[in-house]
Enzyme design. Structure first.
Site, PDB file in Angstrom:
ATOM      1  N   HIS A 172      -4.634  -3.552   6.384  1.00 35.11           N
ATOM      2  CA  HIS A 172      -4.447  -3.836   4.956  1.00 35.11           C
ATOM      3  C   HIS A 172      -5.797  -4.299   4.403  1.00 35.11           C
ATOM      4  CE1 HIS A 172      -2.953  -5.172   1.146  1.00 35.11           C
ATOM      5  NE2 HIS A 172      -3.443  -6.368   1.370  1.00 35.11           N
ATOM      6  N   ASP A 213       0.841  -1.205   0.000  1.00 28.69           N
ATOM      7  CA  ASP A 213       0.000   0.000   0.000  1.00 28.69           C
ATOM      8  C   ASP A 213       0.876   1.254   0.000  1.00 28.69           C
ATOM      9  OD1 ASP A 213      -2.477  -1.657   0.519  1.00 28.69           O
ATOM     10  OD2 ASP A 213      -1.292  -2.118   2.289  1.00 28.69           O
TER      11      ASP A 213
HETATM   12  P1  NAX Z   1      -1.746 -18.597  -3.533  1.00 26.02           P
HETATM   13  O1  NAX Z   1      -3.043 -19.280  -3.291  1.00 26.02           O
HETATM   14  O2  NAX Z   1      -1.143 -18.603  -4.905  1.00 26.02           O
HETATM   15  O3  NAX Z   1      -0.633 -19.234  -2.576  1.00 26.02           O
HETATM   16  C1  NAX Z   1      -0.880 -19.507  -1.232  1.00 26.02           C
HETATM   17  C2  NAX Z   1      -0.069 -20.742  -0.896  1.00 26.02           C
HETATM   18  O4  NAX Z   1      -0.210 -20.977   0.487  1.00 26.02           O
HETATM   19  C3  NAX Z   1      -0.573 -21.993  -1.620  1.00 26.02           C
HETATM   20  O5  NAX Z   1       0.498 -22.608  -2.321  1.00 26.02           O
HETATM   21  C4  NAX Z   1      -1.084 -22.878  -0.499  1.00 26.02           C
HETATM   22  O6  NAX Z   1      -0.864 -24.257  -0.735  1.00 26.02           O
HETATM   23  C5  NAX Z   1      -0.245 -22.366   0.664  1.00 26.02           C
HETATM   24  N1  NAX Z   1      -0.818 -22.680   1.973  1.00 26.02           N
HETATM   25  C6  NAX Z   1      -2.132 -22.705   2.339  1.00 26.02           C
HETATM   26  N2  NAX Z   1      -2.232 -23.103   3.612  1.00 26.02           N
HETATM   27  C7  NAX Z   1      -0.993 -23.315   4.080  1.00 26.02           C
HETATM   28  C8  NAX Z   1      -0.459 -23.735   5.315  1.00 26.02           C
HETATM   29  N3  NAX Z   1      -1.250 -24.040   6.343  1.00 26.02           N
HETATM   30  N4  NAX Z   1       0.886 -23.851   5.434  1.00 26.02           N
HETATM   31  C9  NAX Z   1       1.701 -23.579   4.389  1.00 26.02           C
HETATM   32  N5  NAX Z   1       1.244 -23.172   3.185  1.00 26.02           N
HETATM   33  C10 NAX Z   1      -0.071 -23.034   3.040  1.00 26.02           C
HETATM   34  O7  NAX Z   1      -1.898 -17.111  -2.977  1.00 26.02           O
HETATM   35  P2  NAX Z   1      -0.914 -15.871  -3.193  1.00 26.02           P
HETATM   36  O8  NAX Z   1      -1.323 -15.104  -4.378  1.00 26.02           O
HETATM   37  O9  NAX Z   1       0.489 -16.329  -3.088  1.00 26.02           O
HETATM   38  O10 NAX Z   1      -1.320 -14.975  -1.915  1.00 26.02           O
HETATM   39  C11 NAX Z   1      -1.000 -15.413  -0.627  1.00 26.02           C
HETATM   40  C12 NAX Z   1      -1.646 -14.519   0.429  1.00 26.02           C
HETATM   41  O11 NAX Z   1      -1.158 -13.185   0.324  1.00 26.02           O
HETATM   42  C13 NAX Z   1      -3.167 -14.416   0.309  1.00 26.02           C
HETATM   43  O12 NAX Z   1      -3.730 -14.525   1.622  1.00 26.02           O
HETATM   44  C14 NAX Z   1      -3.362 -12.993  -0.208  1.00 26.02           C
HETATM   45  O13 NAX Z   1      -4.630 -12.482   0.165  1.00 26.02           O
HETATM   46  C15 NAX Z   1      -2.239 -12.279   0.499  1.00 26.02           C
HETATM   47  N6  NAX Z   1      -1.843 -10.962  -0.006  1.00 26.02           N
HETATM   48  C16 NAX Z   1      -1.449 -10.038   0.897  1.00 26.02           C
HETATM   49  C17 NAX Z   1      -1.003  -8.783   0.522  1.00 26.02           C
HETATM   50  C18 NAX Z   1      -0.566  -7.783   1.537  1.00 26.02           C
HETATM   51  O14 NAX Z   1      -0.214  -6.664   1.132  1.00 26.02           O
HETATM   52  N7  NAX Z   1      -0.573  -8.069   2.826  1.00 26.02           N
HETATM   53  C19 NAX Z   1      -0.974  -8.396  -0.912  1.00 26.02           C
HETATM   54  C20 NAX Z   1      -0.988  -9.556  -1.840  1.00 26.02           C
HETATM   55  C21 NAX Z   1      -1.873 -10.703  -1.430  1.00 26.02           C
HETATM   56  O15 NAX Z   1      -3.202 -10.379  -1.755  1.00 26.02           O
END
Ligand code: NAX
Length: 327
Positions: free
Chosen positions: A187, A159
């Site tokens: 966020h 952000d």
């Molecule tokens: P993806 O769904 O591509 O990747 C998430 C990964 O986490 C998957 O590979 C899944 O298998 C793994 N996972 C799920 N549960 C798990 C666990 N218990 N232990 C280990 N791994 C686990 O999502 P992606 O685009 O990489 O986004 C990840 C997260 O970032 C989401 O929650 C998203 O909302 C968040 N974001 C946060 C942002 C921020 O500024 N704070 C911005 C970007 C993003 O939106």
């Protein structure tokens, strides 16, 4: 040769993880003289994919990558970690309410918080990216009290960077001319992107831009809703910019913020600016020698107060929703 730093990354085979770990291994995050050991954590169903990612990391022959572990066991992934980057979580899907996401992802952060408490370095620095990031950080911290409470942070840097870029383009100046933007609060779309304390070429950004209507009606909502705009354009949420924001967050925390500037980090509120203690809130911070300090005594107008409080109220509501998950 320096001792390697152990960096745990959860969700390492996901979209952000895949864009992030190559940059860490290349030296972008901790500098080009600092060896690293990557401890990559995924769920069992993604372990094969993670093996493929590990093969690719090996194929890069990164000189700084001095070790790598892939696992689906949090206690193994976090063992001895100096830095923990928690990306792994479920994305929000159609029909899911914010409160559903809080509970589903909160459960992950409860389990992983307990694992951190058992095995991570007591000085470990934790960055939570997985949404809802501020409240997930709060849940993890409540279970891992062996670690310093000040070392749980959530990511507001995307952000912050978005605000810098938007101010620069509207002012018609390079992004290097802009300093001191702030992403206050949560966020979420209830954050308050603050241009009023920013400067462009050393001049107050609001004076430089001199367009109060644009600031209120375009700048603020554009930053608040940028994630959705990207999602609609790309068909998937921010990835490259999010991975970059992780690199910036950890780099500045460990190596220090530039002089006469600050960055935005989600950190435990100490009551600064009247924000309730007990939430993780986006504040402007300056970092030095691996520690951050909230920038104090900025002037807050009633307009800013209202928006900062709204974000705080949302975080308090989120905390109420996940009380049953907290330690
Ligand atoms: P993806 O769904 O591509 O990747 C998430 C990964 O986490 C998957 O590979 C899944 O298998 C793994 N996972 C799920 N549960 C798990 C666990 N218990 N232990 C280990 N791994 C686990 O999502 P992606 O685009 O990489 O986004 C990840 C997260 O970032 C989401 O929650 C998203 O909302 C968040 N974001 C946060 C942002 C921020 O500024 N704070 C911005 C970007 C993003 O939106």
């Amino acid at each position: 040769m320096r001792q390697p730093v152990r960096i745990a990354v959860t969700g390492a085979a996901g979209h952000i993880g895949y864009n992030l770990i190559f940059r860490i291994a290349s030296g972008d995050m901790l500098g080009y003289r600092q060896p690293v050991i990557l401890q990559l954590l995924e769920i069992p169903a993604m372990l094969d994919a993670l093996k493929g990612v590990a093969m690719e990391l090996n194929d890069c022959a990164f000189p700084l990558l001095s070790g790598m572990l892939i696992t689906d066991v949090p206690e193994d992934g976090f063992a001895g970690a100096d830095i923990v980057i928690m990306v792994g979580s479920r994305p929000r899907t159609k029909g899911m309410e914010r409160s559903d996401l809080l509970t589903i992802n909160g459960e992950i952060f409860r389990t992983q918080g307990k694992a951190l408490d058992k095995v991570a370095s007591p000085k470990a620095k934790v960055l939570v990216v997985g949404n809802p990031a501020n409240t997930n950080a709060l849940i993890a911290a409540s279970h891992a009290k062996r670690l310093d409470a000040a070392n749980y942070t959530s990511m507001m840097r995307l952000d912050h960077n978005r605000a810098l870029s938007k101010i620069a383009s509207h002012a018609g100046r390079p992004v290097t001319s802009v300093r001191k933007a702030i992403a206050w609060g949560n966020h979420s779309s209830a954050q308050f992107p603050d241009l009023y304390h920013a400067v462009v070429d050393g001049i107050s950004a609001s004076q430089f831009i001199h367009d109060p209507q644009w600031i209120e009606k375009e700048f603020i909502p554009a930053i608040q809703n940028r994630g959705t705009e990207i999602l609609e354009a790309r068909g998937s949420s921010s990835v490259g910019s999010a991975a970059n924001a992780v690199v910036c967050h950890v780099r500045d925390w460990l190596l220090g913020t530039p002089e006469n500037d600050w960055v935005s980090m989600g950190v435990a509120s100490d009551g600064s600016y009247g924000i309730a203690q007990g939430v993780i809130y986006g504040f402007p911070v300056q970092c030095s020698q691996g520690r951050y300090a909230i920038v104090e005594n900025l002037e807050i107008t009633p307009f800013m107060r209202e928006r900062m409080d709204e974000s705080c109220r949302q975080l308090l509501w989120e905390r109420d929703q996940v009380r049953h998950l907290m330690g």
